[in-house]
Design a protein around this motif. Structure first.
Motif, PDB file in Angstrom:
ATOM      1  N   TYR A 189       0.852  -1.185   0.000  1.00 13.97           N
ATOM      2  CA  TYR A 189       0.000   0.000   0.000  1.00 13.97           C
ATOM      3  C   TYR A 189       0.889   1.237   0.000  1.00 13.97           C
ATOM      4  CZ  TYR A 189       1.022  -0.205   5.031  1.00 13.97           C
ATOM      5  OH  TYR A 189       1.662  -0.275   6.241  1.00 13.97           O
ATOM      6  N   ASN A 190       0.265   2.386  -0.236  1.00 18.86           N
ATOM      7  CA  ASN A 190       0.981   3.659  -0.176  1.00 18.86           C
ATOM      8  C   ASN A 190       0.918   4.211   1.241  1.00 18.86           C
ATOM      9  OD1 ASN A 190       0.901   6.894  -0.513  1.00 18.86           O
ATOM     10  ND2 ASN A 190       2.150   5.967  -2.122  1.00 18.86           N
ATOM     11  N   GLY A 191       1.918   5.003   1.617  1.00 14.52           N
ATOM     12  CA  GLY A 191       1.999   5.527   2.967  1.00 14.52           C
ATOM     13  C   GLY A 191       0.818   6.390   3.370  1.00 14.52           C
ATOM     14  N   ILE A 192       0.099   6.974   2.401  1.00 18.76           N
ATOM     15  CA  ILE A 192      -1.038   7.823   2.736  1.00 18.76           C
ATOM     16  C   ILE A 192      -2.129   7.039   3.457  1.00 18.76           C
ATOM     17  CG2 ILE A 192      -2.193   7.443   0.534  1.00 18.76           C
ATOM     18  CD1 ILE A 192      -2.034  10.744   2.493  1.00 18.76           C
ATOM     19  N   LEU A 193      -2.210   5.716   3.229  1.00 21.52           N
ATOM     20  CA  LEU A 193      -3.240   4.911   3.879  1.00 21.52           C
ATOM     21  C   LEU A 193      -2.972   4.780   5.372  1.00 21.52           C
ATOM     22  CD1 LEU A 193      -3.901   2.041   1.285  1.00 21.52           C
ATOM     23  CD2 LEU A 193      -5.015   4.258   1.528  1.00 21.52           C
ATOM     24  N   ILE A 194      -1.730   4.525   5.755  1.00 17.71           N
ATOM     25  CA  ILE A 194      -1.419   4.410   7.184  1.00 17.71           C
ATOM     26  C   ILE A 194      -1.557   5.763   7.862  1.00 17.71           C
ATOM     27  CG2 ILE A 194       1.067   4.828   7.142  1.00 17.71           C
ATOM     28  CD1 ILE A 194      -0.605   1.978   9.028  1.00 17.71           C
ATOM     29  N   PHE A 195      -1.265   6.836   7.142  1.00 18.78           N
ATOM     30  CA  PHE A 195      -1.472   8.193   7.661  1.00 18.78           C
ATOM     31  C   PHE A 195      -2.952   8.433   7.941  1.00 18.78           C
ATOM     32  CE2 PHE A 195      -2.482  12.665   6.572  1.00 18.78           C
ATOM     33  CZ  PHE A 195      -1.782  13.309   7.576  1.00 18.78           C
ATOM     34  N   PHE A 196      -3.789   8.043   7.003  1.00 16.50           N
ATOM     35  CA  PHE A 196      -5.237   8.220   7.161  1.00 16.50           C
ATOM     36  C   PHE A 196      -5.769   7.373   8.313  1.00 16.50           C
ATOM     37  CE2 PHE A 196      -9.505   6.622   6.102  1.00 16.50           C
ATOM     38  CZ  PHE A 196     -10.215   7.807   6.133  1.00 16.50           C
ATOM     39  N   LEU A 204      -4.684   8.764  11.782  1.00 14.33           N
ATOM     40  CA  LEU A 204      -5.450   9.944  12.169  1.00 14.33           C
ATOM     41  C   LEU A 204      -6.908   9.594  12.454  1.00 14.33           C
ATOM     42  CD1 LEU A 204      -4.184  12.827   9.846  1.00 14.33           C
ATOM     43  CD2 LEU A 204      -3.524  12.294  12.196  1.00 14.33           C
ATOM     44  N   LEU A 205      -7.473   8.663  11.683  1.00 14.16           N
ATOM     45  CA  LEU A 205      -8.871   8.280  11.895  1.00 14.16           C
ATOM     46  C   LEU A 205      -9.065   7.662  13.270  1.00 14.16           C
ATOM     47  CD1 LEU A 205     -11.741   7.909  10.779  1.00 14.16           C
ATOM     48  CD2 LEU A 205     -11.000   5.708   9.827  1.00 14.16           C
ATOM     49  N   LEU A 206      -8.197   6.712  13.622  1.00  7.61           N
ATOM     50  CA  LEU A 206      -8.289   6.120  14.955  1.00  7.61           C
ATOM     51  C   LEU A 206      -7.914   7.140  16.020  1.00  7.61           C
ATOM     52  CD1 LEU A 206      -8.809   3.580  16.632  1.00  7.61           C
ATOM     53  CD2 LEU A 206      -6.402   2.975  16.348  1.00  7.61           C
ATOM     54  N   GLY A 207      -6.962   8.032  15.693  1.00  6.36           N
ATOM     55  CA  GLY A 207      -6.574   9.066  16.644  1.00  6.36           C
ATOM     56  C   GLY A 207      -7.708  10.010  16.963  1.00  6.36           C
ATOM     57  N   VAL A 208      -8.513  10.354  15.963  1.00  5.01           N
ATOM     58  CA  VAL A 208      -9.659  11.239  16.206  1.00  5.01           C
ATOM     59  C   VAL A 208     -10.617  10.599  17.209  1.00  5.01           C
ATOM     60  CG1 VAL A 208     -11.728  12.195  15.145  1.00  5.01           C
ATOM     61  CG2 VAL A 208      -9.518  12.456  14.009  1.00  5.01           C
ATOM     62  N   ILE A 209     -10.853   9.309  17.051  1.00  4.28           N
ATOM     63  CA  ILE A 209     -11.770   8.609  17.949  1.00  4.28           C
ATOM     64  C   ILE A 209     -11.228   8.576  19.374  1.00  4.28           C
ATOM     65  CG2 ILE A 209     -12.889   6.388  18.385  1.00  4.28           C
ATOM     66  CD1 ILE A 209     -12.785   5.878  15.371  1.00  4.28           C
ATOM     67  N   LEU A 210      -9.946   8.244  19.516  1.00  2.00           N
ATOM     68  CA  LEU A 210      -9.356   8.140  20.847  1.00  2.00           C
ATOM     69  C   LEU A 210      -9.066   9.506  21.456  1.00  2.00           C
ATOM     70  CD1 LEU A 210      -6.823   5.209  20.216  1.00  2.00           C
ATOM     71  CD2 LEU A 210      -9.090   5.076  21.267  1.00  2.00           C
ATOM     72  N   ASP A 211      -8.696  10.474  20.626  1.00  2.00           N
ATOM     73  CA  ASP A 211      -8.322  11.785  21.142  1.00  2.00           C
ATOM     74  C   ASP A 211      -9.512  12.609  21.591  1.00  2.00           C
ATOM     75  OD1 ASP A 211      -5.655  11.278  20.775  1.00  2.00           O
ATOM     76  OD2 ASP A 211      -5.573  12.178  18.780  1.00  2.00           O
ATOM     77  N   VAL A 212     -10.704  12.276  21.137  1.00  2.00           N
ATOM     78  CA  VAL A 212     -11.898  12.952  21.655  1.00  2.00           C
ATOM     79  C   VAL A 212     -11.982  12.755  23.160  1.00  2.00           C
ATOM     80  CG1 VAL A 212     -14.415  12.858  21.700  1.00  2.00           C
ATOM     81  CG2 VAL A 212     -13.219  12.925  19.519  1.00  2.00           C
ATOM     82  N   ALA A 250       0.667  14.923   1.790  1.00  6.91           N
ATOM     83  CA  ALA A 250       1.477  14.841   0.572  1.00  6.91           C
ATOM     84  C   ALA A 250       2.826  14.195   0.847  1.00  6.91           C
ATOM     85  CB  ALA A 250       1.663  16.238  -0.019  1.00  6.91           C
ATOM     86  N   PHE A 251       3.384  14.379   2.046  1.00  4.36           N
ATOM     87  CA  PHE A 251       4.636  13.725   2.411  1.00  4.36           C
ATOM     88  C   PHE A 251       4.491  12.207   2.319  1.00  4.36           C
ATOM     89  CE2 PHE A 251       7.876  16.609   4.245  1.00  4.36           C
ATOM     90  CZ  PHE A 251       7.206  17.815   4.076  1.00  4.36           C
ATOM     91  N   PHE A 252       3.390  11.707   2.877  1.00  2.00           N
ATOM     92  CA  PHE A 252       3.174  10.258   2.870  1.00  2.00           C
ATOM     93  C   PHE A 252       2.817   9.759   1.478  1.00  2.00           C
ATOM     94  CE2 PHE A 252       2.867  11.322   7.276  1.00  2.00           C
ATOM     95  CZ  PHE A 252       3.248  10.178   7.962  1.00  2.00           C
ATOM     96  N   LEU A 253       2.117  10.576   0.707  1.00  2.00           N
ATOM     97  CA  LEU A 253       1.736  10.176  -0.644  1.00  2.00           C
ATOM     98  C   LEU A 253       2.951  10.013  -1.543  1.00  2.00           C
ATOM     99  CD1 LEU A 253      -0.763   9.627  -2.439  1.00  2.00           C
ATOM    100  CD2 LEU A 253      -0.704  12.037  -3.080  1.00  2.00           C
ATOM    101  N   LEU A 254       4.012  10.761  -1.262  1.00  4.32           N
ATOM    102  CA  LEU A 254       5.209  10.745  -2.104  1.00  4.32           C
ATOM    103  C   LEU A 254       6.204   9.656  -1.712  1.00  4.32           C
ATOM    104  CD1 LEU A 254       5.841  14.585  -2.432  1.00  4.32           C
ATOM    105  CD2 LEU A 254       4.817  13.061  -4.120  1.00  4.32           C
ATOM    106  N   ILE A 255       5.863   8.844  -0.717  1.00  4.77           N
ATOM    107  CA  ILE A 255       6.756   7.741  -0.326  1.00  4.77           C
ATOM    108  C   ILE A 255       6.631   6.640  -1.373  1.00  4.77           C
ATOM    109  CG2 ILE A 255       7.332   6.033   1.431  1.00  4.77           C
ATOM    110  CD1 ILE A 255       6.077   7.849   3.497  1.00  4.77           C
ATOM    111  N   THR A 256       7.632   6.483  -2.215  1.00  2.89           N
ATOM    112  CA  THR A 256       7.615   5.457  -3.249  1.00  2.89           C
ATOM    113  C   THR A 256       8.172   4.145  -2.699  1.00  2.89           C
ATOM    114  OG1 THR A 256       9.821   6.078  -4.037  1.00  2.89           O
ATOM    115  CG2 THR A 256       7.921   7.209  -5.018  1.00  2.89           C
ATOM    116  N   GLN A 257       7.991   3.083  -3.475  1.00  4.65           N
ATOM    117  CA  GLN A 257       8.498   1.777  -3.068  1.00  4.65           C
ATOM    118  C   GLN A 257      10.020   1.792  -2.969  1.00  4.65           C
ATOM    119  OE1 GLN A 257       7.035  -1.392  -5.528  1.00  4.65           O
ATOM    120  NE2 GLN A 257       8.030  -2.997  -4.357  1.00  4.65           N
TER     121      GLN A 257
END
Length: 625
Positions: free
Chosen positions: A421-428, A431-439, A607-614
């Protein structure tokens, strides 16, 4: 879905022909490399060998003979001038084709330490295969049986022995059922039993699945020698022998080097292809002998029937990964989110990182004051409490992210290097799980601070403080995530984030350094602070809480009579303090400026994570080691 049924047959074969590799590298540091010409060296010279389905092909040689270089050149992991060709089933083995059909195993691959062996293998299979859960479960079960992982299925990864960890990593790379698997020195530093267990499992897998394995090792023992179908002996990048391991003694016997009956043939002939550095004379003699052996083999390799056995290819059959195709991004996000939840439940460090913010804010609240206090210093005290709250909210974001994302960062680069997968997925997902826990975390922090600040919890005050803390906390959480992409060491990330938060708080908060002092120096200093989250957060705190303070029983200037020094004060209310610290042309920010700044930074960091190539991920994994 890509279909490679006509691309790779069941009886695959690898053909390496006249492979040479030349590379230039700079000598010395950055400054000396400017005026010192680079050094060019030939690491491989006309290397040729063949690997057929069902075989484990061993690359052996002394240290510096080119074993690792040969494997990395075949896998396309080294930059340099490559001559010769590598064929896979009669077609050129390019980097995209290698990524689709083959695997290069890095035995030091970073894994999530708190997952079990079965969970690690199962989640990896779900990320690699687009098939039904029953098929994934069967694939995982089969690999665990073949590599003796069943007895340790419930063990946590960070408690595994080195041999168990290597078998797990190899099994993970075999999930996609690659045609060819390349492993650099899989038995290094393993005891005899563990090394035999690993190589026996690999040999059994290749025979059952009709796949190929290309492994390197320095000095195989006699039991390991029996498990290698074919051998290639290297000396400084040249081939001294390449062919069936059982024919190795016959070949060297035919050229006048008979192996003693009590010796291990691999070790004995390896000694012939090594140099003795004890004296200059012995070095020259052994080097000349080894080079002569390489020259003899190059002349005779095509004329010896025992090194070129005839054989045909069976019928075609698609490999598992290409048959099912790769999973969709939505499926990968679901898998990563599920794995993240499992990891959080098993990681005490992650939970501790989640409670750093409320613990720090609770301490600040205990030592803080209330807006209902009427003492002469209360406007500045509330401003100081606000400054400390914003500063430590940012620091908590840095510290929590360093604790929670360090292992995930390594796993992300590892899986990105495999093209899962691309790094943008782990970034997403993070943050998604972080939003839930950080509330919960930000809510606890906001409640404790507003309770101390106002002696009562009003919904408007709570919502306002919640938003302020959230913006400061998440701003530095995003900055720290970007730092993990750019910086190698987690310690450097921690230091960078901490220093940045402190520096920005000093410059942009308006508390330690008033904006009036900016205007006294330059009209261009103050506008720079507009892009900082500290300016927004401190101004909102000033408007909502400092502005609500009042001072009783005091005189504001010395021209009025007052009975004692205690009755003299600098500000009679919070508004006077704000008028003194803020220039006339600075207005308090709207509530939407902070969220807008946060959203902008989120897209920029994404964009930093999106630009992480293999390729970038493969280089970063090497630096971790």
């Amino acid at each position: 879905m890509r279909n490679l049924k006509t691309d790779v047959t069941f009886g695959a074969y690898l053909d390496v022909r006249e492979l040479s590799f030349i590379r230039s590298f700079a000598k010395g540091g950055c400054v000396s490399s400017i005026y010192t010409p680079p050094i060019t060296a030939e690491f491989l010279r006309r290397v040729s060998f063949k690997v057929s389905h069902g075989e484990v092909h061993g690359i052996i040689g002394a240290s510096g003979s080119g074993k690792s270089t040969l494997l990395k050149v075949i896998a396309g992991r080294l930059e340099g001038k490559v001559d010769g060709v590598v064929w896979l089933n009669g077609q050129l083995l390019t980097k995209p084709r290698f990524s689709a059909l083959c695997e290069y195993v890095d035995l030091n691959s970073p894994l999530l330490p708190n997952l079990t062996v079965e969970q690690t293998l199962h989640y990896h299979a779900r990320l690699a295969l687009n098939c039904k859960p029953e098929t994934v479960n069967y694939r995982v079960f089969t690999l665990m049986q073949q590599f003796d992982l069943g007895p340790i299925a419930e063990k946590v990864v960070n408690s595994l022995k080195e041999a168990d960890s290597r078998r797990l990593v190899i099994a993970m790379h075999l999930v996609r059922d690659p045609v060819l698997v390349i492993i650099d020195d899989p038995i290094k530093n393993l005891d005899a039993l563990s090394a035999f267990q690993l190589m026996s499992s690999l040999q059994d897998y290749c025979k059952r699945q009709a796949r190929m394995a290309l492994v390197s090792m320095k000095c195989p023992r006699s039991d390991i020698y029996q498990l290698l179908t074919q051998l290639t002996l290297l000396f400084y990048g040249e081939v001294v022998y390449s062919g069936p391991s059982k024919q190795m003694p016959h070949y060297f016997n035919s050229i006048g080097f008979k192996c003693p009956s009590v010796e291990n043939p691999a070790v004995y002939y390896l000694s012939l292809a090594s140099v003795d550095r004890e004296t200059p004379e012995s070095y020259a003699e052994t080097q000349t002998k080894a080079m002569k052996l390489a020259e003899i083999f190059r002349e005779r390799r095509d004329s010896l029937p025992l090194l070129n056995p005839p054989g045909g290819l069976p019928s075609e059959m698609p490999i598992l990964s290409c048959f099912y195709g790769a999973p969709s991004n939505a499926s990968r996000v679901a898998t990563l989110f599920s794995r993240q939840l499992t990891y959080v439940g098993r990681s005490g460090c992650f939970v501790f990182g989640q409670f750093i913010l409320p613990l720090i804010v609770l301490i600040l609240a205990l030592f803080g004051t209330s807006v209902n206090n009427r003492s002469w210093h209360i406007p500045r005290s509330i401003a100081g409490s606000s400054f400390a709250l914003i500063l430590f909210s940012g620091l908590a974001g840095v510290w929590a992210t360093c604790i929670q994302f360090n292992d995930l960062r390594k796993s992300m680069f590892f899986e990105n290097s495999l093209g899962l997968y691309n790094g943008i997925l782990i970034f997403f997902v993070f943050l998604l799980l972080g939003v839930i826990l950080d509330v919960l975390s930000v809510g606890m922090a906001a409640f404790s601070f507003v309770w101390k600040l106002t002696d009562d919890v009003q919904i408007e005050d709570f919502v306002s403080l919640f938003g302020i803390i959230w913006c400061a906390y998440y701003f530095y959480k995003l900055i720290t995530l970007a730092s993990f992409v750019c910086l190698r060491s987690s310690q450097k990330v921690l230091l960078f984030g901490t220093h940045l938060a402190v520096f920005m708080s000093i410059i942009c908060s308006g508390f330690l350094k008033s904006y009036q002092s900016f205007l006294s120096v330059s009209n261009y200093m103050s506008p720079i602070t507009y892009i900082s989250i500290e300016r927004f957060s401190n101004h909102r705190m000033a408007q909502d809480f400092v502005n609500a303070t009042k001072v009783q029983n005091c005189s504001r200037d010395e021209f009025h009579e007052f009975s004692s020094v205690n009755n003299f004060c600098r500000w009679t209310k919070g508004k006077n303090y704000l008028q003194e610290t803020l220039p006339e042309n600075i207005t308090l920010p709207e509530w939407w400026i902070g969220p807008l700044l946060l959203v902008s930074v989120t897209f920029f960091i994404g964009a930093f994570f999106l630009l992480i190539t293999q390729k970038c991920a493969q280089k970063r994994i090497g630096k971790f080691h």
